[in-house]
Design a protein around this motif. Structure first.
Motif, PDB file in Angstrom:
ATOM      1  N   ARG A  37     -58.188  -8.054   5.053  1.00  0.00           N
ATOM      2  CA  ARG A  37     -57.011  -8.596   4.375  1.00  0.00           C
ATOM      3  C   ARG A  37     -57.361  -8.959   2.948  1.00  0.00           C
ATOM      4  O   ARG A  37     -58.518  -9.226   2.617  1.00  0.00           O
ATOM      5  CB  ARG A  37     -56.464  -9.822   5.116  1.00  0.00           C
ATOM      6  CG  ARG A  37     -57.355 -11.053   5.072  1.00  0.00           C
ATOM      7  CD  ARG A  37     -56.768 -12.156   5.932  1.00  0.00           C
ATOM      8  NE  ARG A  37     -57.573 -13.377   5.896  1.00  0.00           N
ATOM      9  CZ  ARG A  37     -57.354 -14.446   6.645  1.00  0.00           C
ATOM     10  NH1 ARG A  37     -56.338 -14.457   7.526  1.00  0.00           N
ATOM     11  NH2 ARG A  37     -58.129 -15.501   6.535  1.00  0.00           N
ATOM     12  N   GLN A  38     -56.331  -8.968   2.127  1.00  0.00           N
ATOM     13  CA  GLN A  38     -56.498  -9.335   0.728  1.00  0.00           C
ATOM     14  C   GLN A  38     -55.320 -10.175   0.286  1.00  0.00           C
ATOM     15  O   GLN A  38     -54.174  -9.713   0.330  1.00  0.00           O
ATOM     16  CB  GLN A  38     -56.637  -8.089  -0.153  1.00  0.00           C
ATOM     17  CG  GLN A  38     -56.998  -8.410  -1.585  1.00  0.00           C
ATOM     18  CD  GLN A  38     -57.458  -7.186  -2.342  1.00  0.00           C
ATOM     19  OE1 GLN A  38     -57.184  -6.055  -1.959  1.00  0.00           O
ATOM     20  NE2 GLN A  38     -58.180  -7.409  -3.438  1.00  0.00           N
ATOM     21  N   ALA A  39     -55.626 -11.396  -0.111  1.00  0.00           N
ATOM     22  CA  ALA A  39     -54.619 -12.298  -0.649  1.00  0.00           C
ATOM     23  C   ALA A  39     -54.592 -12.163  -2.167  1.00  0.00           C
ATOM     24  O   ALA A  39     -55.578 -11.730  -2.773  1.00  0.00           O
ATOM     25  CB  ALA A  39     -54.936 -13.732  -0.239  1.00  0.00           C
ATOM     26  N   PRO A  40     -53.497 -12.523  -2.804  1.00  0.00           N
ATOM     27  CA  PRO A  40     -53.405 -12.413  -4.269  1.00  0.00           C
ATOM     28  C   PRO A  40     -54.539 -13.164  -4.956  1.00  0.00           C
ATOM     29  O   PRO A  40     -54.808 -14.326  -4.654  1.00  0.00           O
ATOM     30  CB  PRO A  40     -52.047 -13.047  -4.574  1.00  0.00           C
ATOM     31  CG  PRO A  40     -51.256 -12.852  -3.333  1.00  0.00           C
ATOM     32  CD  PRO A  40     -52.228 -12.980  -2.208  1.00  0.00           C
ATOM     33  N   GLY A  41     -55.211 -12.480  -5.863  1.00  0.00           N
ATOM     34  CA  GLY A  41     -56.286 -13.099  -6.625  1.00  0.00           C
ATOM     35  C   GLY A  41     -57.588 -13.255  -5.876  1.00  0.00           C
ATOM     36  O   GLY A  41     -58.531 -13.859  -6.399  1.00  0.00           O
ATOM     37  N   LYS A  42     -57.658 -12.723  -4.669  1.00  0.00           N
ATOM     38  CA  LYS A  42     -58.874 -12.858  -3.875  1.00  0.00           C
ATOM     39  C   LYS A  42     -59.426 -11.489  -3.502  1.00  0.00           C
ATOM     40  O   LYS A  42     -58.726 -10.480  -3.556  1.00  0.00           O
ATOM     41  CB  LYS A  42     -58.603 -13.668  -2.614  1.00  0.00           C
ATOM     42  CG  LYS A  42     -58.224 -15.111  -2.882  1.00  0.00           C
ATOM     43  CD  LYS A  42     -58.165 -15.904  -1.590  1.00  0.00           C
ATOM     44  CE  LYS A  42     -57.868 -17.368  -1.859  1.00  0.00           C
ATOM     45  NZ  LYS A  42     -57.827 -18.157  -0.596  1.00  0.00           N
ATOM     46  N   GLN A  43     -60.696 -11.467  -3.122  1.00  0.00           N
ATOM     47  CA  GLN A  43     -61.318 -10.227  -2.691  1.00  0.00           C
ATOM     48  C   GLN A  43     -60.883  -9.875  -1.274  1.00  0.00           C
ATOM     49  O   GLN A  43     -60.519 -10.747  -0.481  1.00  0.00           O
ATOM     50  CB  GLN A  43     -62.846 -10.366  -2.730  1.00  0.00           C
ATOM     51  CG  GLN A  43     -63.425 -10.425  -4.131  1.00  0.00           C
ATOM     52  CD  GLN A  43     -64.948 -10.397  -4.131  1.00  0.00           C
ATOM     53  OE1 GLN A  43     -65.586 -10.831  -3.183  1.00  0.00           O
ATOM     54  NE2 GLN A  43     -65.520  -9.856  -5.200  1.00  0.00           N
ATOM     55  N   ARG A  44     -60.944  -8.599  -0.994  1.00  0.00           N
ATOM     56  CA  ARG A  44     -60.647  -8.153   0.367  1.00  0.00           C
ATOM     57  C   ARG A  44     -61.741  -8.671   1.292  1.00  0.00           C
ATOM     58  O   ARG A  44     -62.921  -8.620   0.974  1.00  0.00           O
ATOM     59  CB  ARG A  44     -60.583  -6.621   0.412  1.00  0.00           C
ATOM     60  CG  ARG A  44     -60.003  -6.065   1.687  1.00  0.00           C
ATOM     61  CD  ARG A  44     -59.769  -4.561   1.570  1.00  0.00           C
ATOM     62  NE  ARG A  44     -58.748  -4.261   0.578  1.00  0.00           N
ATOM     63  CZ  ARG A  44     -58.226  -3.033   0.423  1.00  0.00           C
ATOM     64  NH1 ARG A  44     -58.638  -2.028   1.194  1.00  0.00           N
ATOM     65  NH2 ARG A  44     -57.325  -2.825  -0.511  1.00  0.00           N
ATOM     66  N   GLU A  45     -61.335  -9.174   2.447  1.00  0.00           N
ATOM     67  CA  GLU A  45     -62.296  -9.747   3.380  1.00  0.00           C
ATOM     68  C   GLU A  45     -62.084  -9.217   4.789  1.00  0.00           C
ATOM     69  O   GLU A  45     -60.956  -8.855   5.174  1.00  0.00           O
ATOM     70  CB  GLU A  45     -62.180 -11.279   3.395  1.00  0.00           C
ATOM     71  CG  GLU A  45     -60.847 -11.802   3.897  1.00  0.00           C
ATOM     72  CD  GLU A  45     -60.814 -13.326   4.025  1.00  0.00           C
ATOM     73  OE1 GLU A  45     -61.838 -13.981   3.745  1.00  0.00           O
ATOM     74  OE2 GLU A  45     -59.756 -13.849   4.427  1.00  0.00           O
ATOM     75  N   LEU A  46     -63.169  -9.208   5.542  1.00  0.00           N
ATOM     76  CA  LEU A  46     -63.091  -8.782   6.933  1.00  0.00           C
ATOM     77  C   LEU A  46     -62.307  -9.800   7.751  1.00  0.00           C
ATOM     78  O   LEU A  46     -62.558 -10.999   7.679  1.00  0.00           O
ATOM     79  CB  LEU A  46     -64.489  -8.637   7.518  1.00  0.00           C
ATOM     80  CG  LEU A  46     -64.551  -8.377   9.023  1.00  0.00           C
ATOM     81  CD1 LEU A  46     -64.064  -6.963   9.333  1.00  0.00           C
ATOM     82  CD2 LEU A  46     -65.958  -8.600   9.548  1.00  0.00           C
ATOM     83  N   VAL A  47     -61.393  -9.300   8.553  1.00  0.00           N
ATOM     84  CA  VAL A  47     -60.693 -10.143   9.514  1.00  0.00           C
ATOM     85  C   VAL A  47     -61.332  -9.980  10.885  1.00  0.00           C
ATOM     86  O   VAL A  47     -61.749 -10.945  11.513  1.00  0.00           O
ATOM     87  CB  VAL A  47     -59.199  -9.785   9.590  1.00  0.00           C
ATOM     88  CG1 VAL A  47     -58.502 -10.646  10.648  1.00  0.00           C
ATOM     89  CG2 VAL A  47     -58.534  -9.968   8.231  1.00  0.00           C
ATOM     90  N   ALA A  48     -61.415  -8.725  11.339  1.00  0.00           N
ATOM     91  CA  ALA A  48     -62.009  -8.458  12.642  1.00  0.00           C
ATOM     92  C   ALA A  48     -62.319  -6.978  12.758  1.00  0.00           C
ATOM     93  O   ALA A  48     -61.669  -6.146  12.125  1.00  0.00           O
ATOM     94  CB  ALA A  48     -61.071  -8.879  13.774  1.00  0.00           C
ATOM     95  N   SER A  49     -63.310  -6.671  13.578  1.00  0.00           N
ATOM     96  CA  SER A  49     -63.626  -5.285  13.864  1.00  0.00           C
ATOM     97  C   SER A  49     -64.052  -5.163  15.315  1.00  0.00           C
ATOM     98  O   SER A  49     -64.480  -6.144  15.941  1.00  0.00           O
ATOM     99  CB  SER A  49     -64.724  -4.755  12.943  1.00  0.00           C
ATOM    100  OG  SER A  49     -65.935  -5.447  13.179  1.00  0.00           O
TER     101      SER A  49
END
Length: 114
Positions: A37-49
Protein backbone atom coordinates in the motif's frame (compact mmCIF):
# COMPACT_ATOMS: atom_id res chain seq x y z
CA UNK A 1 0.97 -11.46 -16.39
CA UNK A 2 -1.99 -9.31 -15.50
CA UNK A 3 -3.22 -8.59 -11.99
CA UNK A 4 -6.82 -7.51 -11.54
CA UNK A 5 -7.64 -6.19 -8.09
CA UNK A 6 -11.01 -5.32 -6.64
CA UNK A 7 -12.75 -4.64 -3.36
CA UNK A 8 -11.58 -1.22 -2.26
CA UNK A 9 -13.90 1.49 -1.07
CA UNK A 10 -14.91 3.80 1.73
CA UNK A 11 -15.50 2.44 5.22
CA UNK A 12 -15.80 3.85 8.71
CA UNK A 13 -13.13 3.22 11.31
CA UNK A 14 -13.60 -0.18 12.88
CA UNK A 15 -15.14 -1.59 9.74
CA UNK A 16 -13.98 -4.28 7.36
CA UNK A 17 -13.15 -4.68 3.69
CA UNK A 18 -11.99 -7.58 1.58
CA UNK A 19 -9.67 -7.13 -1.37
CA UNK A 20 -9.22 -9.66 -4.15
CA UNK A 21 -6.55 -9.96 -6.83
CA UNK A 22 -6.63 -12.44 -9.67
CA UNK A 23 -3.55 -13.18 -11.75
CA UNK A 24 -3.93 -14.16 -15.37
CA UNK A 25 -1.53 -15.02 -18.13
CA UNK A 26 0.50 -17.35 -15.92
CA UNK A 27 1.03 -20.94 -16.98
CA UNK A 28 2.92 -22.15 -13.94
CA UNK A 29 2.76 -21.98 -10.20
CA UNK A 30 2.99 -18.58 -8.56
CA UNK A 31 5.12 -18.79 -5.44
CA UNK A 32 4.53 -15.42 -3.78
CA UNK A 33 1.47 -13.20 -3.98
CA UNK A 34 1.02 -10.17 -1.81
CA UNK A 35 -0.29 -6.72 -1.13
CA UNK A 36 1.47 -3.39 -0.73
CA UNK A 37 0.00 0.00 0.00
CA UNK A 38 0.98 3.59 -0.53
CA UNK A 39 -0.48 6.53 1.31
CA UNK A 40 -0.08 10.11 0.04
CA UNK A 41 3.42 11.38 0.71
CA UNK A 42 4.63 8.03 1.95
CA UNK A 43 6.64 5.17 0.50
CA UNK A 44 5.00 2.01 -0.67
CA UNK A 45 5.05 -0.57 2.11
CA UNK A 46 4.39 -4.26 2.47
CA UNK A 47 1.00 -5.13 3.88
CA UNK A 48 1.07 -8.91 3.59
CA UNK A 49 2.39 -11.71 1.44
CA UNK A 50 1.76 -15.41 1.12
CA UNK A 51 3.66 -18.26 -0.42
CA UNK A 52 2.01 -21.00 -2.44
CA UNK A 53 2.17 -23.32 0.59
CA UNK A 54 0.50 -20.74 2.82
CA UNK A 55 3.38 -19.19 4.72
CA UNK A 56 2.50 -15.60 5.45
CA UNK A 57 4.25 -12.38 6.28
CA UNK A 58 2.62 -9.18 7.57
CA UNK A 59 3.64 -5.60 8.05
CA UNK A 60 3.81 -4.68 11.72
CA UNK A 61 1.02 -2.15 11.50
CA UNK A 62 -1.56 -4.69 10.28
CA UNK A 63 -0.68 -7.76 12.33
CA UNK A 64 -3.70 -9.14 14.11
CA UNK A 65 -6.12 -7.12 11.98
CA UNK A 66 -5.49 -8.22 8.38
CA UNK A 67 -5.46 -11.75 6.99
CA UNK A 68 -4.07 -12.80 3.65
CA UNK A 69 -5.27 -15.97 1.94
CA UNK A 70 -5.03 -17.61 -1.46
CA UNK A 71 -6.95 -19.78 -3.84
CA UNK A 72 -4.11 -21.36 -5.78
CA UNK A 73 -6.44 -23.03 -8.26
CA UNK A 74 -7.69 -19.59 -9.27
CA UNK A 75 -4.36 -17.75 -8.91
CA UNK A 76 -6.19 -15.38 -6.61
CA UNK A 77 -5.06 -13.71 -3.41
CA UNK A 78 -7.34 -12.10 -0.85
CA UNK A 79 -6.81 -9.58 1.89
CA UNK A 80 -9.37 -9.49 4.68
CA UNK A 81 -9.02 -6.21 6.52
CA UNK A 82 -10.73 -5.88 9.89
CA UNK A 83 -10.69 -3.18 12.56
CA UNK A 84 -9.72 -0.64 9.94
CA UNK A 85 -8.16 2.61 11.07
CA UNK A 86 -7.89 5.98 9.31
CA UNK A 87 -4.16 5.36 8.94
CA UNK A 88 -4.96 2.36 6.75
CA UNK A 89 -6.14 4.80 4.08
CA UNK A 90 -4.01 4.21 1.00
CA UNK A 91 -3.95 2.78 -2.48
CA UNK A 92 -3.49 -0.96 -2.19
CA UNK A 93 -1.50 -2.80 -4.85
CA UNK A 94 -1.43 -6.47 -5.61
CA UNK A 95 2.11 -7.74 -6.16
CA UNK A 96 3.59 -10.85 -7.72
CA UNK A 97 7.33 -11.36 -8.12
CA UNK A 98 7.83 -13.76 -11.03
CA UNK A 99 10.77 -14.65 -13.24
CA UNK A 100 12.96 -11.90 -11.81
CA UNK A 101 10.28 -9.27 -12.44
CA UNK A 102 7.82 -7.47 -10.22
CA UNK A 103 4.25 -7.38 -11.43
CA UNK A 104 1.83 -4.86 -9.96
CA UNK A 105 -1.88 -4.49 -10.14
CA UNK A 106 -3.41 -1.13 -10.98
CA UNK A 107 -4.21 -0.35 -7.36
CA UNK A 108 -7.43 -0.03 -5.46
CA UNK A 109 -8.27 2.85 -3.13
CA UNK A 110 -9.14 2.12 0.49
CA UNK A 111 -10.40 5.07 2.51
CA UNK A 112 -11.17 4.79 6.21
CA UNK A 113 -13.09 7.64 7.75
CA UNK A 114 -12.82 8.54 11.43
Amino acid sequence: VQLQASGGGLVQAGGSLRLSCAASGVTYRINIMGWYRQAPGKQRELVASSTYSGSTNYGDSVKGRFTISRDNAKNTVYLQMNSLKPEDTAVYYCHVPLSARDYWGRGTQVTVSS
